[in-house]
Design a protein around this motif. Structure first.
Motif, short mmCIF file in Angstrom:
data_model
loop_
_atom_site.label_atom_id
_atom_site.label_comp_id
_atom_site.label_asym_id
_atom_site.label_seq_id
_atom_site.Cartn_x
_atom_site.Cartn_y
_atom_site.Cartn_z
N TYR A 34 -60.34 39.90 120.63
CA TYR A 34 -61.44 40.28 119.75
C TYR A 34 -62.56 39.24 119.80
CZ TYR A 34 -59.99 36.62 116.50
OH TYR A 34 -59.69 35.40 115.94
N ILE A 35 -63.72 39.66 119.27
CA ILE A 35 -64.77 38.71 118.97
C ILE A 35 -65.18 38.93 117.52
CG2 ILE A 35 -65.65 38.60 121.34
CD1 ILE A 35 -68.04 40.32 120.34
N SER A 36 -65.67 37.90 116.89
CA SER A 36 -66.13 37.96 115.50
C SER A 36 -67.60 37.57 115.47
CB SER A 36 -65.29 37.01 114.64
OG SER A 36 -65.70 37.07 113.30
N THR A 37 -68.41 38.34 114.75
CA THR A 37 -69.83 38.08 114.73
C THR A 37 -70.42 38.45 113.38
OG1 THR A 37 -71.87 38.45 116.00
CG2 THR A 37 -70.38 40.34 115.75
N ARG A 38 -71.75 38.37 113.26
CA ARG A 38 -72.38 38.65 111.96
C ARG A 38 -73.79 39.17 112.15
NH1 ARG A 38 -73.91 32.70 109.39
NH2 ARG A 38 -75.38 32.02 111.01
N GLU A 39 -74.28 39.81 111.09
CA GLU A 39 -75.66 40.28 111.06
C GLU A 39 -76.34 39.85 109.76
OE1 GLU A 39 -76.66 44.23 112.09
OE2 GLU A 39 -76.17 43.82 114.17
N PRO A 40 -77.64 39.56 109.83
CA PRO A 40 -78.37 39.34 111.08
C PRO A 40 -77.81 38.11 111.81
CG PRO A 40 -79.70 38.63 109.21
CD PRO A 40 -78.50 39.30 108.64
N GLY A 41 -77.91 38.12 113.11
CA GLY A 41 -77.40 36.99 113.89
C GLY A 41 -76.64 37.46 115.11
N GLY A 42 -75.65 36.67 115.51
CA GLY A 42 -74.78 37.05 116.62
C GLY A 42 -75.24 36.63 117.99
N THR A 43 -76.55 36.45 118.17
CA THR A 43 -77.12 35.99 119.44
C THR A 43 -78.11 34.87 119.11
OG1 THR A 43 -79.00 37.52 119.36
CG2 THR A 43 -76.97 38.32 120.41
N ASP A 44 -78.60 34.19 120.12
CA ASP A 44 -79.59 33.14 119.87
C ASP A 44 -80.83 33.71 119.16
OD1 ASP A 44 -77.96 31.27 121.03
OD2 ASP A 44 -78.99 31.28 122.98
N LEU A 45 -81.31 34.83 119.67
CA LEU A 45 -82.47 35.45 119.03
C LEU A 45 -82.14 35.90 117.61
CD1 LEU A 45 -85.33 36.67 119.08
CD2 LEU A 45 -84.34 38.74 120.12
N GLY A 46 -80.97 36.51 117.45
CA GLY A 46 -80.57 36.99 116.14
C GLY A 46 -80.44 35.88 115.12
N GLU A 47 -79.92 34.74 115.54
CA GLU A 47 -79.76 33.62 114.62
C GLU A 47 -81.12 33.04 114.21
OE1 GLU A 47 -77.06 32.64 113.04
OE2 GLU A 47 -75.80 34.13 114.07
N ARG A 48 -82.07 33.06 115.13
CA ARG A 48 -83.42 32.58 114.78
C ARG A 48 -84.08 33.54 113.79
NH1 ARG A 48 -83.57 31.04 120.35
NH2 ARG A 48 -84.86 32.83 120.95
N LEU A 49 -83.88 34.84 114.01
CA LEU A 49 -84.41 35.83 113.08
C LEU A 49 -83.71 35.73 111.73
CD1 LEU A 49 -84.78 38.88 115.49
CD2 LEU A 49 -86.64 37.70 114.29
N ARG A 50 -82.41 35.44 111.73
CA ARG A 50 -81.66 35.28 110.48
C ARG A 50 -82.27 34.17 109.62
NH1 ARG A 50 -76.33 36.27 108.73
NH2 ARG A 50 -75.67 34.86 107.08
N GLU A 51 -82.61 33.06 110.25
CA GLU A 51 -83.19 31.94 109.51
C GLU A 51 -84.51 32.36 108.86
OE1 GLU A 51 -83.62 28.19 107.87
OE2 GLU A 51 -81.86 29.13 108.80
#
Length: 207
Positions: A34-51
């Motif tokens: 499995y993989i575990s992830t989150r939203e917003p986030g999960g990718t480099d771009l997503g984490e920047r948008l999350r911030e």
């Protein structure tokens, strides 16, 4: 065999992080990759948008909605869909149901706009199981306040979060993939209910 897509939803303070770790342990016990992830986030771009989404100051409702789906588009294309195609299970802390709940319910945005973006960004990709951890808003906010300082969205008022909760529950009645779990129960009871849902999903996918 294709992987499964599990999402965990709910207002702040209902125990999503704790129970995500429980799901990870359960999958490891079953020998499921499995993989575990989150939203917003999960990718480099997503984490920047999350911030920006959580700590970016004055963000309009429309910009917030578009940023959520921009993060989700990258997340799906770069992480979620490839993992599922490789036969891995994906556990995601929040997904599009949260957008309906927070932007649609909380911010009272037009649901047809959200539906259009959902169709554009992930078409037929939907969770196989959505675990909705549910508790009255007052309880969730009290728990969340003990955890950390509120971010831009967590700082919204009681009426906002009641609308969020109502939208989550409305969607749970609409879609069979939801399992609503009473998060005011003991942690042991909550996790027993989660385990039952996971076992049913495993049996269904093994047929």
């Amino acid at each position: 065999m294709k992987g499964c897509f599990i999402t965990i939803e709910g207002i702040e303070g209902v125990g999503k992080t704790t129970n995500l770790k429980f799901i990870q342990a359960w999958l490891e016990k079953q020998g499921i990759e499995y993989i575990s992830t989150r939203e917003p986030g999960g990718t480099d771009l997503g984490e920047r948008l999350r911030e920006l989404l959580l700590h970016g100051g004055d963000v309009s409702s429309e910009a917030e909605l578009l940023m959520m789906f921009a993060s989700r588009s990258q997340h799906l294309e770069k992480l979620i869909k490839p993992a599922i195609d490789q036969g891995k299970w994906v556990i995601c802390d929040r997904f599009t149901d949260s957008t309906y709940a927070y932007q649609g319910g909380g911010r009272q945005m037009n649901l047809s706009s959200i539906e259009s973006l959902e169709t554009l960004v992930h078409k037929n990709v939907q969770p196989d199981l959505t675990l909705l951890l549910d508790a009255p808003v007052e309880i969730g906010r009290e728990r969340a306040a003990k955890r950390s300082a509120a971010d831009r969205i967590e700082a919204e008022d009681l009426a906002f979060f009641n609308r969020v909760r109502d939208m989550f529950l409305a969607r749970a009645k609409q879609y069979d993939r939801f399992k609503v779990i009473d998060a005011t129960q003991s942690l042991e009871d909550v996790q027993t209910n989660i385990e039952t849902s996971l076992e049913h999903l495993l049996q269904r996918e093994s047929v």
